[in-house]
Design an enzyme around this catalytic site. Structure first.
Site, PDB file in Angstrom:
ATOM      1  N   ASP A 290      -9.770   0.788   2.584  1.00 42.08           N
ATOM      2  CA  ASP A 290      -9.630  -0.660   2.466  1.00 42.08           C
ATOM      3  C   ASP A 290     -10.815  -1.235   1.703  1.00 42.08           C
ATOM      4  OD1 ASP A 290      -7.201  -1.136   3.691  1.00 42.08           O
ATOM      5  OD2 ASP A 290      -8.045  -1.783   5.608  1.00 42.08           O
TER       6      ASP A 290
ATOM      7  N   ASP B  92     -12.610  -3.749   2.441  1.00 44.43           N
ATOM      8  CA  ASP B  92     -13.720  -4.177   3.303  1.00 44.43           C
ATOM      9  C   ASP B  92     -14.400  -3.000   3.990  1.00 44.43           C
ATOM     10  OD1 ASP B  92     -11.587  -3.614   4.943  1.00 44.43           O
ATOM     11  OD2 ASP B  92     -11.762  -5.415   6.185  1.00 44.43           O
TER      12      ASP B  92
ATOM     13  N   HIS C  98     -16.350  -0.051   8.419  1.00 43.37           N
ATOM     14  CA  HIS C  98     -15.203  -0.921   8.162  1.00 43.37           C
ATOM     15  C   HIS C  98     -15.542  -2.319   8.680  1.00 43.37           C
ATOM     16  CE1 HIS C  98     -10.497  -1.111   8.296  1.00 43.37           C
ATOM     17  NE2 HIS C  98     -11.025  -2.074   7.572  1.00 43.37           N
TER      18      HIS C  98
ATOM     19  N   LYS D  10       0.821  -1.215   0.000  1.00 36.75           N
ATOM     20  CA  LYS D  10       0.000   0.000   0.000  1.00 36.75           C
ATOM     21  C   LYS D  10       0.854   1.263   0.000  1.00 36.75           C
ATOM     22  CE  LYS D  10      -3.065  -0.106   3.306  1.00 36.75           C
ATOM     23  NZ  LYS D  10      -3.797  -0.516   4.540  1.00 36.75           N
TER      24      LYS D  10
END
Length: 333
Positions: free
Chosen positions: A119, A121, A257, A103
Site C-alpha cells: 500500500d 501508506d 504501515h 487492486k
C-alpha cells in the site's frame, strides 16, 4: 522437526535474481496528494538497496503531472481500469474502500514471475527482497489485528478476541462454533501474477456480495486455502504498538504501515488518539527523513551509483530510457 513458514523465510531463504522477473507494486488513484506516498515508498526501497523496481498500478484519474513525478522517481507506470464490485447495501468501513477493488488488476501483470504488493501508506525500513524467494503457489501476508473500533461489527471485536494474542481470550466454540480462518491485512502481499487467477478474480468478485472491508475481505475469502502467514515485521500495523506491544521490537521491523487514524505522515494529526506516542512520532519522522532525502531521488541515486558501481549505474540508465518511461496499455478486461 518441520520449520514454519515464518522461520523458513527468516532463516533459510537465499536470493537469486538471475533470469527471474520480479517487482514491487503499489496502487494509485485520484488527483490528490497520494503521489507523495509513492515517492516516499520508491525512495525507501532505494534506501534499503532493493534490487527490484516499483510498478505503480495507476487509474485514469491520476493527473499527468503526478505520473511524471513518479517516472522521474524511477517508477514504472502501469495503467489500469477500475474494477467495480456489485452494489454494497451495507456500506464500507471507509467510503473510498470501493476503489480498492481495482487492486485485483495486479494479478494480470504476468510479465513478472513474483511481486510484492505494498500500500502507498507503507514504508520499507529494511531490505525484504528475500521474500521474492518464498515457495510458489501461495499468497503470503501478515495477520491483521482485530482490536481497533473499526472492527466493532465483527464477532472477534465484540468478544475481545484477537488472532495476534489468541491466548488472551479463548474463542467460544460452544456458542460461536469453529474459530474463524486466519485473516490477513491486504496492505502487503507476496504473490505470483497469473492470468487464470486474474480472470477468475474478476468473475468471482462480480458474484460476491461486498462486505465491510471491501477487497481485503474478498481476498481473504478467495485465497483462504493458499494463504501463508508471515511475521508482523513485514507489515507493522500501527495498532500493534498499543494493542500488542509484547510482540513488537521496533529494531526488528522491516515494514511499517501508517494506517491508523492520524498516522499518515503527510497529514499527521497528533490530536488523534494514540498519535501523541513517542514511537509513533519517531516513525513519522523517519518517513519524512526518507521522503526529503534528495540523495534518494532517482537521478541523484543513479549518479551516486555510477561513481560507486559502474555496472549498476549502466543497468539503471538502461531502465531509465527503456522500462521506466514506458506506460503500458490500460487493462480493461
Amino acid at each position: 522437526m518441520t520449520m514454519t513458514v515464518e522461520k523458513r523465510i527468516e532463516a533459510d531463504v537465499t536470493v537469486s535474481h538471475e533470469g527471474v522477473e520480479r517487482a514491487y507494486v503499489t496502487f494509485l488513484a485520484g488527483n490528490k496528494d497520494y503521489w507523495m506516498l509513492v515517492v516516499g515508498l520508491a525512495k525507501g526501497l532505494r534506501k534499503v538497496k532493493s534490487a527490484y523496481p516499483l510498478v505503480v498500478a495507476t487509474l485514469p484519474d491520476v493527473p499527468e503531472e503526478h505520473r511524471q513525478i513518479l517516472v522521474d522517481q524511477g517508477c514504472i507506470i502501469r495503467d489500469i481500469e477500475p474494477v467495480y464490485p456489485p452494489e454494497n447495501t451495507t456500506g464500507y468501513s471507509m467510503a473510498y474502500y470501493v476503489i480498492n477493488y481495482s487492486k485485483l488488476r495486479i494479478w494480470e501483470f504476468v510479465e513478472y514471475e513474483k511481486m510484492i504488493y505494498l500500500d502507498g501508506d507503507i514504508q520499507v525500513f529494511k531490505n525484504i527482497d528475500h521474500l521474492f524467494d518464498t515457495p510458489r503457489g501461495y499468497l503470503y501476508a501478515v495477520k491483521d489485528c482485530f482490536c481497533e473500533v473499526s472492527w466493532s461489527k465483527t464477532p472477534q471485536y465484540k468478544i475481545g478476541y484477537c488472532q495476534q494474542s489468541p491466548e488472551k481470550v479463548t474463542w467460544p466454540v460452544e456458542s460461536l462454533g469453529a474459530p474463524p480462518p486466519v485473516y490477513f491485512n491486504a496492505g502487503m502481499l507476496v504473490f505470483g501474477p497469473n492470468l487464470v487467477t486474474y480472470e477468475d478474480l474478476l468473475r468471482v468478485v462480480q458474484i460476491t456480495t461486498p462486505t465491510y472491508f471491501a477487497e481485503q475481505d474478498f481476498l481473504n475469502i478467495y485465497f483462504r486455502d493458499i494463504y501463508k502467514p508471515i511475521p508482523s515485521t513485514y507489515n507493522l500495523v500501527m495498532a500493534m504498538l498499543w494493542r500488542h506491544p509484547e510482540h513488537i521490537d521496533l529494531d526488528q521491523i522491516s515494514v511499517v504501515h501508517y494506517c491508523a487514524n492520524g498516522s499518515k505522515p503527510w497529514k499527521f494529526d497528533e490530536a488523534e488518539e494514540h498519535m501523541d506516542r513517542e514511537d509513533i512520532k519517531m516513525l513519522v519522522k523517519k518517513w519524512w527523513e526518507i521522503y526529503e532525502d534528495s540523495s534518494l531521488d532517482y537521478k541523484n541515486f543513479v549518479e551516486t551509483e555510477s561513481k560507486l558501481n559502474p555496472v549498476t549505474a549502466t543497468l539503471a540508465s538502461k531502465k531509465l530510457v527503456g522500462d521506466v518511461l514506458t506506460s503500458l496499455a490500460p487493462s480493461a478486461a
